[in-house]
Design an enzyme around this catalytic site. Structure first.
Site, PDB file in Angstrom:
ATOM      1  N   ASN A   9      18.544   1.676  25.388  1.00  0.00           N
ATOM      2  CA  ASN A   9      19.525   1.238  26.382  1.00  0.00           C
ATOM      3  C   ASN A   9      20.884   1.730  25.897  1.00  0.00           C
ATOM      4  OD1 ASN A   9      21.241  -0.054  28.117  1.00  0.00           O
ATOM      5  ND2 ASN A   9      20.825  -2.120  27.351  1.00  0.00           N
ATOM      6  N   TRP A  10      21.335   2.825  26.512  1.00  0.00           N
ATOM      7  CA  TRP A  10      22.578   3.433  26.037  1.00  0.00           C
ATOM      8  C   TRP A  10      23.813   2.659  26.499  1.00  0.00           C
ATOM      9  CZ3 TRP A  10      21.403   9.309  27.407  1.00  0.00           C
ATOM     10  CH2 TRP A  10      20.378   9.763  26.574  1.00  0.00           C
ATOM     11  N   LYS A  11      23.630   1.698  27.380  1.00  0.00           N
ATOM     12  CA  LYS A  11      24.756   0.914  27.920  1.00  0.00           C
ATOM     13  C   LYS A  11      25.857   1.871  28.423  1.00  0.00           C
ATOM     14  CE  LYS A  11      23.474  -2.713  24.765  1.00  0.00           C
ATOM     15  NZ  LYS A  11      23.800  -3.975  24.164  1.00  0.00           N
ATOM     16  N   HIS A  95      19.204  -7.700  32.128  1.00  0.00           N
ATOM     17  CA  HIS A  95      19.730  -7.656  30.755  1.00  0.00           C
ATOM     18  C   HIS A  95      20.729  -8.797  30.580  1.00  0.00           C
ATOM     19  CE1 HIS A  95      21.940  -6.291  27.232  1.00  0.00           C
ATOM     20  NE2 HIS A  95      20.868  -5.578  26.931  1.00  0.00           N
ATOM     21  N   GLU A  97      23.554  -8.899  29.344  1.00  0.00           N
ATOM     22  CA  GLU A  97      24.939  -8.546  29.715  1.00  0.00           C
ATOM     23  C   GLU A  97      25.124  -8.622  31.232  1.00  0.00           C
ATOM     24  OE1 GLU A  97      25.121  -4.849  27.517  1.00  0.00           O
ATOM     25  OE2 GLU A  97      24.950  -6.020  25.677  1.00  0.00           O
ATOM     26  N   GLU A 167      14.677 -10.624  24.432  1.00  0.00           N
ATOM     27  CA  GLU A 167      15.923 -10.290  23.754  1.00  0.00           C
ATOM     28  C   GLU A 167      16.738 -11.557  23.519  1.00  0.00           C
ATOM     29  OE1 GLU A 167      17.039  -5.920  24.349  1.00  0.00           O
ATOM     30  OE2 GLU A 167      17.935  -7.029  25.987  1.00  0.00           O
ATOM     31  N   GLY A 173      23.426  -6.732  19.664  1.00  0.00           N
ATOM     32  CA  GLY A 173      24.686  -6.112  19.257  1.00  0.00           C
ATOM     33  C   GLY A 173      25.400  -6.862  18.146  1.00  0.00           C
ATOM     34  N   SER A 212      19.291  -5.924  17.880  1.00  0.00           N
ATOM     35  CA  SER A 212      19.609  -5.346  16.567  1.00  0.00           C
ATOM     36  C   SER A 212      18.391  -4.784  15.850  1.00  0.00           C
ATOM     37  CB  SER A 212      20.339  -6.379  15.694  1.00  0.00           C
ATOM     38  OG  SER A 212      21.561  -6.743  16.302  1.00  0.00           O
ATOM     39  N   GLY A 233      19.468  -1.009  21.631  1.00  0.00           N
ATOM     40  CA  GLY A 233      20.826  -0.694  22.071  1.00  0.00           C
ATOM     41  C   GLY A 233      21.477   0.298  21.112  1.00  0.00           C
ATOM     42  N   GLY A 234      22.314  -0.214  20.217  1.00  0.00           N
ATOM     43  CA  GLY A 234      23.116   0.628  19.321  1.00  0.00           C
ATOM     44  C   GLY A 234      22.322   1.714  18.609  1.00  0.00           C
TER      45      GLY A 234
HETATM   46  C1  PEP Z   1      20.192  -4.398  24.031  1.00  0.00           C
HETATM   47  O1  PEP Z   1      21.317  -4.356  24.487  1.00  0.00           O
HETATM   48  O2  PEP Z   1      19.214  -4.425  24.794  1.00  0.00           O
HETATM   49  C2  PEP Z   1      20.037  -4.415  22.585  1.00  0.00           C
HETATM   50  C3  PEP Z   1      18.886  -4.773  22.087  1.00  0.00           C
HETATM   51  O3  PEP Z   1      21.140  -4.057  21.848  1.00  0.00           O
HETATM   52  P1  PEP Z   1      21.212  -3.877  20.238  1.00  0.00           P
HETATM   53  O4  PEP Z   1      19.980  -3.134  19.814  1.00  0.00           O
HETATM   54  O5  PEP Z   1      22.459  -3.100  20.002  1.00  0.00           O
HETATM   55  O6  PEP Z   1      21.251  -5.255  19.663  1.00  0.00           O
END
Ligand code: PEP
Length: 250
Positions: A9-11, A95, A97, A167, A173, A212, A233-234
């Protein structure tokens, strides 16, 4: 046997150049991934670039969100049909967010899951509790509520066409990953909730962990019996790191 799925998920990150570099890295390394399926979810404006670059590769891609509407006067929205027009396979729905920053309710999320399916997309349905909810021992009731809204809308049998991502919001994040045991407990709970309604659907349901996940904690998480991949994500913004997670998945 559930095929693991690792989705990036590149956001709202990237540029034409950084995305070209990232895609080159993924395409070069995907051959070293054993059995896991790979997918990336770029910001909408980069979809044409990603769709072109990944055509004729095993790497799939998806949207980060979709509208519940088909078309018309909905400024800023993107429809499921627009995603399939570019050959999207997946779309992330609900998600945290989107739920927290854009007010998406369980009902709206369920409607979006139904719309994604109607458009021929596989929804990746995100569920998960806030830190305060975990501390109040409400994790299961929150996840159950989020899941139930979708099952009530699409029916238990249609859940076979959905991917679920657990999640925990406090892990997204933050660098604070759920322990493999914490994640496994909730994954097993989700599968069991589905199993009481349809054992076959539960057995086939892919449940991803997100929060994470990184190269150095992926193997322990993926080793859990009910963790079938990751929503990343990251760590999905670096080809080497993302590929290492994919290799840990299988
Ligand atoms: C996400 O936003 O779906 C996510 C899991 O982010 P991160 O891996 O950065 O915690």
């Amino acid at each position: 046997m559930r095929q693991p799925l690792v989705t990036g998920n590149w956001k709202m990150n990237g540029s034409k150049q950084s995305i070209a570099d990232l895609l080159d890295g993924l395409k070069q390394g995907v051959g070293e991934v054993n059995s896991a399926e790979l997918a990336v979810c770029p910001p909408a404006i980069y979809i044409p670039q990603v769709a072109d670059s990944l055509a004729n590769t095993p790497i799939k891609w998806g949207g980060q969100n979709l509208s519940v509407e088909n078309q018309g006067a909905f400024t800023g929205e993107i429809s499921g049909d627009m995603l399939t027009d570019f050959n999207a396979r997946y779309v992330i729905v609900g998600h945290s967010e989107r739920r927290s920053l854009y007010g998406e309710t369980d009902t709206l999320v369920a409607d979006k899951v139904a719309k994604a399916l109607a458009c021929g997309l596989t929804p990746i349905l995100c569920v998960g509790e806030l830190l305060s909810e975990r501390e109040a021992e409400q994790t299961e009731s929150v996840v159950n509520r989020q899941l139930d809204a979708v099952v009530a809308k699409i029916g238990i049998d249609t859940m076979a066409q959905v991917v679920v991502a657990y999640e925990p919001v406090w892990a997204i994040g933050t660098g604070k990953t759920a322990t493999p045991e914490q994640a496994q407990d909730v994954h097993a709970f989700i599968r069991q909730r589905i199993a009481v309604q349809n054992v076959q659907v539960a057995d086939g349901l892919r449940i991803l962990y997100g929060g994470s996940m990184k190269a150095d904690n992926a193997a322990d998480l993926m080793a859990q019996p009910d963790i079938d991949g990751g929503l990343i994500g990251g760590a999905s913004l670096k080809a080497v790191e993302f590929l290492a997670i994919c290799k840990a998945a299988g």
